[in-house]
Design a protein around this motif. Sequence first.
Motif, PDB file in Angstrom:
ATOM      1  N   TYR A  59      -2.408   0.836   8.371  1.00 21.22           N
ATOM      2  CA  TYR A  59      -2.038  -0.354   9.279  1.00 21.22           C
ATOM      3  C   TYR A  59      -2.656  -0.268  10.683  1.00 21.22           C
ATOM      4  O   TYR A  59      -3.095   0.501  10.983  1.00 21.22           O
ATOM      5  CB  TYR A  59      -0.345   0.113   9.645  1.00 21.22           C
ATOM      6  CG  TYR A  59       0.490  -0.849  10.407  1.00 21.22           C
ATOM      7  CD1 TYR A  59       1.034  -1.676   9.560  1.00 21.22           C
ATOM      8  CD2 TYR A  59       0.577  -0.671  11.717  1.00 21.22           C
ATOM      9  CE1 TYR A  59       2.014  -2.652  10.391  1.00 21.22           C
ATOM     10  CE2 TYR A  59       1.347  -1.710  12.408  1.00 21.22           C
ATOM     11  CZ  TYR A  59       1.971  -2.533  11.582  1.00 21.22           C
ATOM     12  OH  TYR A  59       2.694  -3.555  12.329  1.00 21.22           O
ATOM     13  N   GLY A  60      -2.696  -1.594  11.124  1.00 20.98           N
ATOM     14  CA  GLY A  60      -3.075  -1.732  12.504  1.00 20.98           C
ATOM     15  C   GLY A  60      -4.507  -1.708  12.621  1.00 20.98           C
ATOM     16  O   GLY A  60      -5.364  -1.964  11.461  1.00 20.98           O
ATOM     17  N   LEU A  61      -5.142  -0.872  13.474  1.00 21.01           N
ATOM     18  CA  LEU A  61      -6.462  -0.658  13.707  1.00 21.01           C
ATOM     19  C   LEU A  61      -6.890   0.288  12.361  1.00 21.01           C
ATOM     20  O   LEU A  61      -8.145   0.425  12.138  1.00 21.01           O
ATOM     21  CB  LEU A  61      -6.612   0.042  14.976  1.00 21.01           C
ATOM     22  CG  LEU A  61      -8.128   0.311  15.385  1.00 21.01           C
ATOM     23  CD1 LEU A  61      -8.938  -0.763  15.477  1.00 21.01           C
ATOM     24  CD2 LEU A  61      -8.173   1.189  16.819  1.00 21.01           C
ATOM     25  N   GLY A  62      -5.847   1.257  12.025  1.00 20.05           N
ATOM     26  CA  GLY A  62      -6.476   2.089  10.602  1.00 20.05           C
ATOM     27  C   GLY A  62      -6.707   0.974   9.557  1.00 20.05           C
ATOM     28  O   GLY A  62      -7.497   1.605   8.787  1.00 20.05           O
ATOM     29  N   LYS A  63      -5.947   0.000   9.410  1.00 17.69           N
ATOM     30  CA  LYS A  63      -6.102  -0.731   8.386  1.00 17.69           C
ATOM     31  C   LYS A  63      -7.574  -1.543   8.415  1.00 17.69           C
ATOM     32  O   LYS A  63      -8.271  -1.596   7.281  1.00 17.69           O
ATOM     33  CB  LYS A  63      -5.021  -1.636   8.230  1.00 17.69           C
ATOM     34  CG  LYS A  63      -5.191  -2.543   6.806  1.00 17.69           C
ATOM     35  CD  LYS A  63      -3.952  -3.443   6.644  1.00 17.69           C
ATOM     36  CE  LYS A  63      -3.932  -4.324   5.528  1.00 17.69           C
ATOM     37  NZ  LYS A  63      -2.857  -4.913   5.391  1.00 17.69           N
ATOM     38  N   SER A  83       0.927  -1.326   0.006  1.00 18.56           N
ATOM     39  CA  SER A  83      -0.038   0.052  -0.044  1.00 18.56           C
ATOM     40  C   SER A  83       0.896   1.258   0.154  1.00 18.56           C
ATOM     41  O   SER A  83       1.961   1.206   0.673  1.00 18.56           O
ATOM     42  CB  SER A  83      -0.986   0.115   1.162  1.00 18.56           C
ATOM     43  OG  SER A  83      -1.857  -1.224   1.274  1.00 18.56           O
ATOM     44  N   LYS A  84       0.094   2.209  -0.746  1.00 20.90           N
ATOM     45  CA  LYS A  84       1.143   3.664  -0.627  1.00 20.90           C
ATOM     46  C   LYS A  84       1.019   4.230   0.698  1.00 20.90           C
ATOM     47  O   LYS A  84      -0.269   4.359   1.109  1.00 20.90           O
ATOM     48  CB  LYS A  84       0.726   4.425  -1.784  1.00 20.90           C
ATOM     49  CG  LYS A  84       1.040   3.995  -3.375  1.00 20.90           C
ATOM     50  CD  LYS A  84       0.703   4.848  -4.487  1.00 20.90           C
ATOM     51  CE  LYS A  84       1.018   4.370  -5.572  1.00 20.90           C
ATOM     52  NZ  LYS A  84       1.021   5.253  -6.685  1.00 20.90           N
ATOM     53  N   PRO A  85       2.020   4.872   1.131  1.00 21.26           N
ATOM     54  CA  PRO A  85       1.680   5.889   2.391  1.00 21.26           C
ATOM     55  C   PRO A  85       0.887   7.155   1.957  1.00 21.26           C
ATOM     56  O   PRO A  85       0.652   7.428   0.983  1.00 21.26           O
ATOM     57  CB  PRO A  85       3.184   6.451   2.520  1.00 21.26           C
ATOM     58  CG  PRO A  85       4.110   5.409   1.781  1.00 21.26           C
ATOM     59  CD  PRO A  85       3.324   4.916   0.725  1.00 21.26           C
TER      60      PRO A  85
END
Length: 164
Positions: free
Chosen positions: A136-140, A3-5
């Motif tokens: 990432y993580g919860l954000g993903k 994934s792109k930042p």
Amino acid sequence: MFSKPIPGRTTAAARGDVVVLLIGMRINHFWGVHHWLPVFLAMPRMLRELSKDPSRGLLGHTLLSGSPRTYYVVQYWESKEKLYAYAKAPDMFHRKAWARLNRAEKKSRQHVGLWHESYVVPEGGYENIYADMPPYGLGKALGVLPIEQRGRSAKERFAHRSRA
């Protein structure tokens, strides 16, 4: 597949309680490959199974390694009830893998250790920030929002409450 930042700062779009499961294994004896390899391979199979049926409640996961001996997964779930239901479902792989491990328990447990920790984190008990990161993580698991929507400081993000 990478994934792109997302430029700038974001925070997870979580609302309400967050259910987190940490689950892992430790290889106690590397030479007992036939004991620990089936355990090592079981988790990706369960994650694939869950990703095919989002109604089971797994929102997202991150695979991690703590050392050459220790591997674990951080999982985010819709609810503890859905987590329990998956663990007990007779038609799902977890039940079969757990039964197989318990049948071989005396021999296998000498070679592989297992652990899990489950948490229900109430709204106001979590906050996060992602700076120039891909999801990432919860954000993903739940998507991200611009940081301004939840607060620039950790204190403001902890104080955020979703609106009904």
